[in-house]
Design a protein around this motif. Structure first.
Motif, PDB file in Angstrom:
ATOM      1  N   PHE A 253       0.830  -1.206   0.000  1.00 12.65           N
ATOM      2  CA  PHE A 253       0.000   0.000   0.000  1.00 12.65           C
ATOM      3  C   PHE A 253       0.868   1.261   0.000  1.00 12.65           C
ATOM      4  CE2 PHE A 253      -3.438  -2.747   1.973  1.00 12.65           C
ATOM      5  CZ  PHE A 253      -4.270  -2.683   0.870  1.00 12.65           C
ATOM      6  N   GLU A 254       1.954   1.231   0.762  1.00 13.69           N
ATOM      7  CA  GLU A 254       2.829   2.405   0.840  1.00 13.69           C
ATOM      8  C   GLU A 254       3.427   2.731  -0.532  1.00 13.69           C
ATOM      9  OE1 GLU A 254       6.498   4.060   3.644  1.00 13.69           O
ATOM     10  OE2 GLU A 254       6.118   1.897   3.478  1.00 13.69           O
ATOM     11  N   ARG A 255       3.828   1.713  -1.265  1.00 16.98           N
ATOM     12  CA  ARG A 255       4.420   1.947  -2.590  1.00 16.98           C
ATOM     13  C   ARG A 255       3.398   2.476  -3.593  1.00 16.98           C
ATOM     14  NH1 ARG A 255       7.181  -2.700  -0.867  1.00 16.98           N
ATOM     15  NH2 ARG A 255       5.710  -4.129  -1.865  1.00 16.98           N
ATOM     16  N   ALA A 256       2.123   2.228  -3.343  1.00 16.95           N
ATOM     17  CA  ALA A 256       1.076   2.710  -4.251  1.00 16.95           C
ATOM     18  C   ALA A 256       0.654   4.141  -3.935  1.00 16.95           C
ATOM     19  CB  ALA A 256      -0.143   1.787  -4.174  1.00 16.95           C
ATOM     20  N   ALA A 257       1.057   4.672  -2.802  1.00 17.41           N
ATOM     21  CA  ALA A 257       0.595   5.982  -2.338  1.00 17.41           C
ATOM     22  C   ALA A 257       1.465   7.113  -2.863  1.00 17.41           C
ATOM     23  CB  ALA A 257       0.577   6.011  -0.815  1.00 17.41           C
TER      24      ALA A 257
END
Length: 283
Positions: A253-257
């Motif tokens: 999720f962090e990499r998609a934000a």
């Protein structure tokens, strides 16, 4: 909070206070030697805060505890954490959100993913009030105490030596209680918090696909516990395999934000839409 958990916190705090007195240290001196804040020592000793294992070990070393006594206080901490896992309730039935408040209080690294409701550490007082009022059988008195406790615990965001990483879906910014005015104040708070050196705030815009469909929010406390939040309550897990799975999920999720300027632009855009909405929608 549930009486069993509260009593176990008191026992842990009283034992640490007695050990400090035996060592001839003031609370301030212990805090300095342990490398923690003086308010942390005070709150732990008074049964108002659950320390992380790292904080407890720091205190034990500063107190010069032998292996047997250090093991004793670790067991007292384990008893407190076990009370959370068995679902001890909170006064006034406003349990949803309070376990995560207490878990993050003793953590040096907090990572929280949310897909509907704002993370506890980022909620304004009025937003938090709506969270607690949605709990079944909540009373105005219990809600008031829970809101005050949540706002007080948010002081961890400003403490040096801590890091907080929040990842939200854009849906969180657009799922709102109360009135547009409440959300304008809430979004303004997010802008202020995003500027802190101790905080990273990321949002997955709706124009981007999520790496996997989120089923619920969760909060990682250091690498020792994960708090999983549901509609009716919270569960705390310290299982290593489960922790590893949640850490991998958070990373995706962090990499998609988006972060930084892109987040600020998104927040300002959503604020503009709430201003246009004004008071035309009845809560």
């Amino acid at each position: 909070m549930g009486s069993e958990r509260r009593e176990r916190m008191r026992v842990l705090g009283a034992r640490l206070r007695a050990l400090r007195a035996d060592a001839g240290l003031t609370g301030a001196a212990l805090a300095q030697q342990a490398g923690v804040g003086q308010p942390t020592v005070s709150k732990v000793e008074n049964g108002r805060m659950v320390p992380s294992l790292d904080v407890l070990d720091r205190l034990s070393r500063a107190l010069g505890l032998d292996e047997s006594t250090a093991g004793e206080v670790r067991e007292l901490l384990a008893a407190v954490e076990a009370a959370v896992e068995t679902g001890s309730g909170f006064e006034g039935d406003v349990s949803v959100g309070l376990a995560v408040d207490e878990a993050v209080r003793g953590a040096r690294l907090v990572r929280s993913f949310q897909c509907v409701v704002l993370p506890a550490l980022l909620q304004s007082a009025e937003y938090a009030r709506h969270v607690f009022e949605s709990a079944p059988n909540s009373s105005p008195e219990a809600v008031g105490r829970a809101v005050a406790a949540r706002v007080e615990r948010q002081s961890v965001l400003y403490e040096p030596g801590r890091e907080s990483v929040f990842v939200l879906t854009e849906a969180v910014l657009r799922t709102w209680p109360g009135t547009p005015a409440l959300m304008l104040a809430q979004l303004d708070r997010l802008l202020a918090v995003e500027s802190l050196r101790t905080v990273r705030l990321g949002v997955i815009p709706w124009r981007r696909p999520v790496p996997l469909l989120p089923r619920h929010g969760f909060t990682l406390c250091d690498q020792r516990a994960v708090v999983v939040e549901t509609f009716t309550g919270e569960g705390v897990s310290v299982d290593s395999a489960e922790l590893a799975a949640y850490e991998e999920t958070f990373g995706r999720f962090e990499r998609a934000a988006v972060f930084g300027d892109e987040v600020r632009e998104l927040l300002l855009r959503v604020m503009k839409e709430f201003r246009e909405l004004g008071d035309t929608v009845t809560p």
